[in-house]
Scaffold this active site. Structure first.
Site, short mmCIF file in Angstrom:
data_model
loop_
_atom_site.label_atom_id
_atom_site.label_comp_id
_atom_site.label_asym_id
_atom_site.label_seq_id
_atom_site.Cartn_x
_atom_site.Cartn_y
_atom_site.Cartn_z
N GLU A 110 30.89 -32.44 -33.69
CA GLU A 110 31.90 -32.59 -33.83
C GLU A 110 31.31 -33.94 -33.41
O GLU A 110 31.42 -35.35 -34.34
CB GLU A 110 33.00 -31.57 -33.30
CG GLU A 110 33.54 -30.74 -34.15
CD GLU A 110 34.82 -29.91 -33.26
OE1 GLU A 110 34.41 -30.09 -32.13
OE2 GLU A 110 34.47 -28.77 -34.41
N GLU A 122 25.23 -23.10 -33.34
CA GLU A 122 26.16 -23.14 -34.56
C GLU A 122 25.73 -23.50 -35.16
O GLU A 122 25.77 -25.75 -35.90
CB GLU A 122 27.08 -24.83 -33.32
CG GLU A 122 27.26 -24.29 -32.13
CD GLU A 122 28.47 -24.63 -31.56
OE1 GLU A 122 29.17 -22.99 -31.33
OE2 GLU A 122 28.86 -25.20 -31.86
N SER A 171 32.87 -19.59 -35.15
CA SER A 171 34.10 -18.44 -35.94
C SER A 171 33.75 -17.34 -34.73
O SER A 171 33.83 -16.23 -35.53
CB SER A 171 33.94 -18.41 -37.28
OG SER A 171 34.77 -19.76 -37.62
N HIS A 198 27.10 -31.66 -29.93
CA HIS A 198 28.05 -30.37 -30.41
C HIS A 198 28.23 -30.69 -31.98
O HIS A 198 28.31 -32.34 -32.27
CB HIS A 198 29.10 -30.61 -29.37
CG HIS A 198 30.25 -29.98 -30.41
ND1 HIS A 198 31.11 -29.43 -31.62
CD2 HIS A 198 30.39 -27.78 -30.19
CE1 HIS A 198 31.74 -28.55 -32.37
NE2 HIS A 198 31.63 -27.88 -31.23
N GLY A 211 35.00 -23.48 -37.05
CA GLY A 211 36.40 -23.76 -37.52
C GLY A 211 36.74 -23.02 -38.63
O GLY A 211 37.76 -23.70 -39.03
N GLY A 266 35.03 -21.63 -29.63
CA GLY A 266 36.30 -22.46 -29.99
C GLY A 266 37.30 -22.29 -30.13
O GLY A 266 37.77 -21.77 -28.80
N GLY A 267 37.83 -21.78 -31.22
CA GLY A 267 39.43 -21.39 -31.28
C GLY A 267 39.71 -20.11 -30.74
O GLY A 267 41.27 -20.17 -29.96
N ASN A 308 34.47 -23.37 -25.47
CA ASN A 308 35.27 -24.11 -26.07
C ASN A 308 35.69 -25.16 -25.84
O ASN A 308 36.92 -24.67 -27.32
CB ASN A 308 33.95 -25.52 -26.26
CG ASN A 308 33.78 -26.10 -27.11
OD1 ASN A 308 34.74 -27.83 -26.76
ND2 ASN A 308 33.46 -27.08 -28.36
N TRP A 309 37.38 -25.93 -25.55
CA TRP A 309 38.85 -25.80 -25.15
C TRP A 309 38.78 -27.11 -26.38
O TRP A 309 40.00 -28.01 -27.24
CB TRP A 309 38.65 -26.25 -24.21
CG TRP A 309 39.38 -24.60 -23.80
CD1 TRP A 309 39.31 -23.13 -23.91
CD2 TRP A 309 39.89 -24.49 -22.35
NE1 TRP A 309 38.86 -21.78 -23.19
CE2 TRP A 309 40.25 -23.25 -22.64
CE3 TRP A 309 40.36 -25.29 -20.85
CZ2 TRP A 309 40.35 -22.10 -20.90
CZ3 TRP A 309 40.96 -24.73 -20.26
CH2 TRP A 309 41.10 -22.53 -20.42
N LYS A 310 37.90 -27.66 -26.60
CA LYS A 310 38.05 -29.14 -26.94
C LYS A 310 39.02 -29.41 -27.22
O LYS A 310 39.53 -30.15 -25.79
CB LYS A 310 38.12 -28.28 -28.72
CG LYS A 310 36.91 -27.96 -29.24
CD LYS A 310 37.19 -27.69 -30.98
CE LYS A 310 35.87 -27.05 -30.55
NZ LYS A 310 35.52 -26.13 -32.59
P1 PGA Z 1 35.32 -21.60 -33.20
O1 PGA Z 1 34.66 -23.28 -32.64
O2 PGA Z 1 34.56 -21.05 -32.43
O3 PGA Z 1 36.03 -22.90 -33.52
O4 PGA Z 1 34.18 -21.71 -34.52
C1 PGA Z 1 33.27 -23.04 -31.86
C2 PGA Z 1 32.57 -24.52 -31.77
O5 PGA Z 1 32.77 -24.59 -31.69
O6 PGA Z 1 31.95 -24.42 -30.82
#
Ligand code: PGA
Length: 255
Positions: free
Chosen positions: A97, A167, A212, A95, A173, A233-234, A9-11
């Site tokens: 976010e 999640e 994470s 998600h 994050g 994500g990251g 997930n590149w956001k």
């Molecule tokens: P993260 O994000 O791996 O940076 O914690 C995961 C996500 O939001 O899908």
């Protein structure tokens, strides 16, 4: 029985040029990786060029969001039909976010799930508790309510098309990964709840962990019985880092 699914997930990161540069470096690492399903969710702007770049490869494309409407006067929104047209196999919905920063609610997410399935796109439905909810002992209540509200519109025969992403909001994050045991406990609860809604189909549904995930913790997470993949994500932004995650069962390659 359940094919592992590792999704990036590149956001709101990566221009088209950056996304294509990632692919060039990443693709060679995916050779011979047919046992796992690899999914990339770039920003909307990079979907079309990535669809071209991934043509002829087993990698799948996902959008990070979708409108809750077929079409119409919804400035700035992207319709499910448009994502299907680009060849998106999956779309992430709900998600945290989107829930917390953009006010998305369970009924809205349920509508998105319904529309995506109508257009032949597989929803990746995110659920997860906040730190306050976990600390006050509400985790399972929250997860159960989110699942009931977001997926109960799905007929059991289509349930295996869904992917659930567990999640925990406190792990996203933050560098604080859930321990494999704690993640497994939540995944087992989710599968049991899916069983109540969908019956036997629940055993075939994939549940990803997200929050994470890193090359160093993916192996132990994937060793748990009900963890069928990861939403990353990251650690998915760098091709070498994400390649170590998709090749989680071959850590010796990166020694
Ligand atoms: P993260 O994000 O791996 O940076 O914690 C995961 C996500 O939001 O899908």
């Amino acid at each position: 029985m359940r094919r592992p699914i590792l999704a990036a997930n590149w956001k709101m990161y990566k221009t088209v040029g950056e996304a294509l540069a990632f692919i060039e470096e990443f693709l060679p690492y995916t050779k011979g990786m047919d046992a796992v399903e690899i999914v990339l969710a770039p920003p909307f702007t990079a979907l079309e060029p990535l669809a071209r770049a991934l043509a002829g490869t087993p990698l799948k494309l996902a959008a990070q969001n979708v409108a809750a409407h077929e079409e119409g006067a919804f400035t700035g929104e992207v319709a499910p039909r448009m994502l299907a047209d680009l060849g998106c196999t999956y779309t992430i919905v709900g998600h945290s976010e989107r829930r917390h920063l953009f006010g998305e609610t369970d009924p809205l997410i349920a509508r998105k799930v319904e529309l995506l399935l109508q257009h032949g796109i597989r929803p990746v439905v995110c659920v997860g508790e906040t730190l306050a909810q976990r600390e006050s002992g509400q985790t399972f209540e929250v997860l159960g309510a989110q699942l009931d509200a977001c997926v109960s519109c799905v007929p059991p025969e289509r349930a295996p098309e869904l992917v659930i992403a567990y999640e925990p909001v406190w792990a996203i994050g933050t560098g604080k990964t859930a321990t494999p045991l704690l993640a497994q406990e939540a995944h087992a609860f989710i599968r049991e709840r899916l069983g109540k809604v969908f019956g036997e189909s629940a055993a075939r549904m994939r549940i990803q962990y997200g929050g994470s995930v890193k090359p160093d913790n993916i192996y132990n997470l994937m060793a748990e019985q009900d963890i069928d993949g990861a939403l990353v994500g990251g650690a998915s932004l760098d091709p070498v880092s994400f390649s170590r995650i998709v090749r989680f069962d071959r850590p010796e390659e990166f020694q």
